[in-house]
Design an enzyme around this catalytic site. Sequence first.
Site, PDB file in Angstrom:
ATOM      1  N   ASP A  95      30.372  41.432  42.058  1.00 39.69           N
ATOM      2  CA  ASP A  95      30.480  40.038  41.620  1.00 39.69           C
ATOM      3  C   ASP A  95      30.608  39.084  42.824  1.00 39.69           C
ATOM      4  O   ASP A  95      31.418  39.315  43.732  1.00 39.69           O
ATOM      5  CB  ASP A  95      31.709  39.913  40.702  1.00 39.69           C
ATOM      6  N   CYS A 129      35.174  40.458  34.436  1.00 36.04           N
ATOM      7  CA  CYS A 129      34.155  41.320  35.041  1.00 36.04           C
ATOM      8  C   CYS A 129      33.007  41.523  34.051  1.00 36.04           C
ATOM      9  O   CYS A 129      33.192  42.101  32.972  1.00 36.04           O
ATOM     10  CB  CYS A 129      34.761  42.667  35.436  1.00 36.04           C
ATOM     11  N   HIS A 177      38.578  43.018  39.043  1.00 37.96           N
ATOM     12  CA  HIS A 177      38.824  41.582  38.825  1.00 37.96           C
ATOM     13  C   HIS A 177      38.702  41.235  37.345  1.00 37.96           C
ATOM     14  O   HIS A 177      38.074  41.959  36.574  1.00 37.96           O
ATOM     15  CB  HIS A 177      37.837  40.743  39.648  1.00 37.96           C
ATOM     16  N   CYS A 221      33.957  45.198  43.136  1.00 36.24           N
ATOM     17  CA  CYS A 221      32.815  44.865  42.291  1.00 36.24           C
ATOM     18  C   CYS A 221      31.822  44.011  43.088  1.00 36.24           C
ATOM     19  O   CYS A 221      32.187  43.306  44.021  1.00 36.24           O
ATOM     20  CB  CYS A 221      33.292  44.098  41.066  1.00 36.24           C
ATOM     21  N   ARG A 226      31.990  36.385  43.216  1.00 34.03           N
ATOM     22  CA  ARG A 226      33.211  35.569  43.332  1.00 34.03           C
ATOM     23  C   ARG A 226      34.397  36.311  43.921  1.00 34.03           C
ATOM     24  O   ARG A 226      35.461  35.717  44.096  1.00 34.03           O
ATOM     25  CB  ARG A 226      33.601  35.038  41.941  1.00 34.03           C
TER      26      ARG A 226
HETATM   27 ZN   LIG Z   1      32.837  42.698  38.165  1.00 32.23          ZN
END
Ligand SMILES: [Zn+2]
Length: 198
Positions: free
Chosen positions: A43, A100, A97, A41, A45
């Site tokens: 993202d 999400c 994750h 993803c 993090r």
């Molecule tokens: Zn995500």
Amino acid sequence: MDIEDLKRKNINFRKKWLDTDPSYFEKLQQGQDPDFLVLACSDSRVGPTTVTEMEPGHMFIHRNVANQVVEGDESFAAGLYYALVHLKVKYILINGHTNCGGVQAAWENNDEEGLQGWLKYVKDSMPERGATTEEWTPEKLSKFNVMVQMKRLQKHPVYQKHGEGVQIIGALFDLKTGNLDVFDPENLTEEEREMLGY
Ligand SMILES: [Zn+2]
């Protein structure tokens, strides 16, 4: 974080590697030989090399919102082809994750116009409401999403043609604990097996 932080962090990065091996970057420029293709993803993090402390050169990575395998996605298809045919990766890791935002937005039927071009694929990756008695917590949805992408990847024409012997692995990075839960294909529940066609 600002641009100065960016520069400072890069100086630290170079120093770290040059301290261990003065010819580190000379060697690095000679080529890559990654064992993993990773679909993760976007993202901020959950960077796959960050959470596994993987050194440069071991993960060939494609990222998009909610780590989707979309057959018509030419960027992914080309990366997959390159990873299988030229890099000869051993594993393809679908790295989802918890927490999400893409998965949550899809599940909550977000209709923000600017997101729909991609969110429609994530919505297609969600379980059918009411099809099971399962209570869909955000964690379960994220795992389900990974399982759907594993299944899609198995059917992807590029994988079908060039992926023989290349293992598809799923993993869920837990933001609450930092744990990366790698799904052992030997250890799936009956329902998961059925879903993936094992
Ligand atoms: Zn995500």
